[in-house]
Design a protein around this motif. Structure first.
Motif: not given
Length: 142
Positions: A109-131
């Motif tokens: 869903y991060s990838a989809i969010l990035a596509e929705l904001g193209r071409p100039a958006s910036r995406l920061t993803c946070i996930e605490i599970e290392p794997r």
């Protein structure tokens, strides 16, 4: 076969529209294959009726409004596409915005969010599970 706004005949992208505007989730020119963000199939799917094991690794099984477990022991999953469509509709991401996704899982869903904001958006993803964070990083780099 249609199920809650999804077109099972389009196995590479959801043919879902945002509830308020009915605008497409992603244009067909920029597909975001769900299977690229999951382990190889067959998959266990969580449906309203319970858990279902897919008979094979055909990605078409993933293009329904189902949860796909990422870590069953921790009850982490890939999320319900219809729920995310509702959330994306409310967010109304616009080009150039800085998008922060907390609890990114494997990054689908991060990838989809990035596509929705193209071409100039910036995406920061946070996930605490290392794997999951590592797998998301790898999938989003492709």
């Amino acid at each position: 076969m249609k199920q809650r706004g999804f077109d099972a005949a389009s196995p590479k992208t959801f043919a879902i529209a945002f509830p308020s505007s009915r605008r497409p989730w992603l244009p067909p020119s920029r597909p975001c294959p769900r299977e690229d963000f999951l382990d190889p199939g067959p998959w266990t799917l969580r449906t309203e009726g319970g858990r279902v094991q897919t008979p094979d690794a055909d990605p078409a099984h993933l293009y329904q409004d189902v949860l796909v477990p990422l870590d069953e022991a921790k009850d982490l999953n890939n999320g319900s596409p219809s729920l995310w469509a509702e959330l994306f509709d409310v967010l109304n991401v616009r080009e150039g915005e800085h998008i922060i996704h907390i609890g990114a899982g494997r990054g689908y869903y991060s990838a989809i969010l990035a596509e929705l904001g193209r071409p100039a958006s910036r995406l920061t993803c946070i996930e605490i599970e290392p794997r999951l964070a590592r797998l998301a990083s790898e999938a989003l780099a492709r």
